[in-house]
Motif scaffolding. Structure first.
Motif, PDB file in Angstrom:
ATOM      1  N   GLY A  12       0.835  -1.202   0.000  1.00  0.00           N
ATOM      2  CA  GLY A  12       0.000   0.000   0.000  1.00  0.00           C
ATOM      3  C   GLY A  12       0.862   1.241   0.000  1.00  0.00           C
ATOM      4  O   GLY A  12       1.899   1.282  -0.652  1.00  0.00           O
ATOM      5  N   ASP A  13       0.443   2.238   0.762  1.00  0.00           N
ATOM      6  CA  ASP A  13       1.193   3.490   0.794  1.00  0.00           C
ATOM      7  C   ASP A  13       2.515   3.293   1.550  1.00  0.00           C
ATOM      8  O   ASP A  13       2.797   2.226   2.083  1.00  0.00           O
ATOM      9  N   ALA A 110      -4.731   6.040  -9.322  1.00  0.00           N
ATOM     10  CA  ALA A 110      -3.627   6.853  -9.842  1.00  0.00           C
ATOM     11  C   ALA A 110      -3.065   7.744  -8.736  1.00  0.00           C
ATOM     12  O   ALA A 110      -1.849   7.910  -8.615  1.00  0.00           O
ATOM     13  N   ASP A 111      -3.932   8.296  -7.896  1.00  0.00           N
ATOM     14  CA  ASP A 111      -3.479   9.131  -6.775  1.00  0.00           C
ATOM     15  C   ASP A 111      -2.669   8.315  -5.770  1.00  0.00           C
ATOM     16  O   ASP A 111      -1.684   8.813  -5.215  1.00  0.00           O
ATOM     17  N   ALA A 112      -3.064   7.065  -5.543  1.00  0.00           N
ATOM     18  CA  ALA A 112      -2.297   6.194  -4.634  1.00  0.00           C
ATOM     19  C   ALA A 112      -0.898   5.949  -5.198  1.00  0.00           C
ATOM     20  O   ALA A 112       0.095   5.959  -4.462  1.00  0.00           O
ATOM     21  N   ARG A 113      -0.812   5.753  -6.495  1.00  0.00           N
ATOM     22  CA  ARG A 113       0.497   5.570  -7.123  1.00  0.00           C
ATOM     23  C   ARG A 113       1.332   6.835  -6.979  1.00  0.00           C
ATOM     24  O   ARG A 113       2.519   6.775  -6.651  1.00  0.00           O
ATOM     25  N   SER A 156       1.320   7.005 -14.016  1.00  0.00           N
ATOM     26  CA  SER A 156       0.530   6.537 -12.873  1.00  0.00           C
ATOM     27  C   SER A 156      -0.916   6.215 -13.248  1.00  0.00           C
ATOM     28  O   SER A 156      -1.580   5.451 -12.554  1.00  0.00           O
ATOM     29  N   LYS A 157      -1.392   6.746 -14.344  1.00  0.00           N
ATOM     30  CA  LYS A 157      -2.785   6.543 -14.764  1.00  0.00           C
ATOM     31  C   LYS A 157      -2.978   5.313 -15.658  1.00  0.00           C
ATOM     32  O   LYS A 157      -4.102   4.879 -15.866  1.00  0.00           O
ATOM     33  N   GLY A 166       9.129  -1.441  -8.445  1.00  0.00           N
ATOM     34  CA  GLY A 166       8.167  -2.262  -7.707  1.00  0.00           C
ATOM     35  C   GLY A 166       7.537  -1.562  -6.523  1.00  0.00           C
ATOM     36  O   GLY A 166       6.996  -2.210  -5.622  1.00  0.00           O
ATOM     37  N   TYR A 167       7.551  -0.233  -6.480  1.00  0.00           N
ATOM     38  CA  TYR A 167       7.052   0.503  -5.327  1.00  0.00           C
ATOM     39  C   TYR A 167       5.539   0.717  -5.331  1.00  0.00           C
ATOM     40  O   TYR A 167       4.964   0.981  -4.293  1.00  0.00           O
TER      41      TYR A 167
END
Length: 179
Positions: A12-13, A110-113, A156-157, A166-167
């Motif tokens: 996750g984050d 996309a925002d999480a990425r 990211s989208k 891999g992050y």
């Protein structure tokens, strides 16, 4: 990336990744950010940490290593890949995106990425060259990933793309997104 860290990178984050990393290493609490960044970038260091789990004295020594300081902040001297390599990556990414049916992620995914990217040492300002001059609009985020050269906000989208290190968290794509 060593196999045990793949689950950490997908946790996750950034704070969830730190907690998963601490759990993997059997640590009392999460390590400093530079330790996880170094482990994600350096397989040898990651392997040494993993083999040292359950040995608090050795882990403390590894966590306190002065070499971790190099992973404290986004490297100011991070250099994007050469222009031709970046163009090659972009062409391959466009092919994967087309093959996916031009699938994109939700704004939340996309925002999480991007939240992960903003914490990454490879997230840096785009170099001033013709390639990025043609790519950017002054009103948008002007940062790239120095690991692959991609425009982070755009990459990211795309459902077909992943972080080269891999992050990024694993994203679940709805079947409707591929239709």
């Amino acid at each position: 990336m060593i196999p045990p860290l793949k689950a950490v990178a997908a946790a996750g984050d950034w704070s969830a990744q730190l907690r998963a990393f601490a759990e993997l290493l059997q640590m009392e609490g999460p390590p400093p950010d530079p330790v996880l960044r170094r482990a994600l970038a350096d397989d040898r260091f990651a392997s040494t940490l993993f083999m040292s789990r359950g040995q608090p004295a050795l882990l403390r020594k590894l966590v306190a290593s002065p070499a971790n300081a190099a992973f404290a902040e986004a490297a100011a001297d991070a250099v994007a890949p050469p222009v031709m390599a970046t163009v090659g990556h972009a062409v391959a990414a466009m092919g994967r995106w087309a093959a996916s049916g031009f699938a994109t992620l939700s704004a939340e995914q996309a925002d999480a990425r991007m939240a992960v990217c903003r914490q990454c040492p490879h997230y840096t300002a785009a170099p001033k060259n013709i390639l990025y001059g043609l790519t950017f609009d002054a009103a948008v985020d002007m940062n790239i990933c120095s690991a692959c050269g991609c425009v982070a906000r755009r990459k990211s989208k795309l459902a077909s793309e992943d972080c080269p290190k891999g992050y990024w968290p694993i994203t679940q794509i709805k079947e409707a997104d591929h239709a």
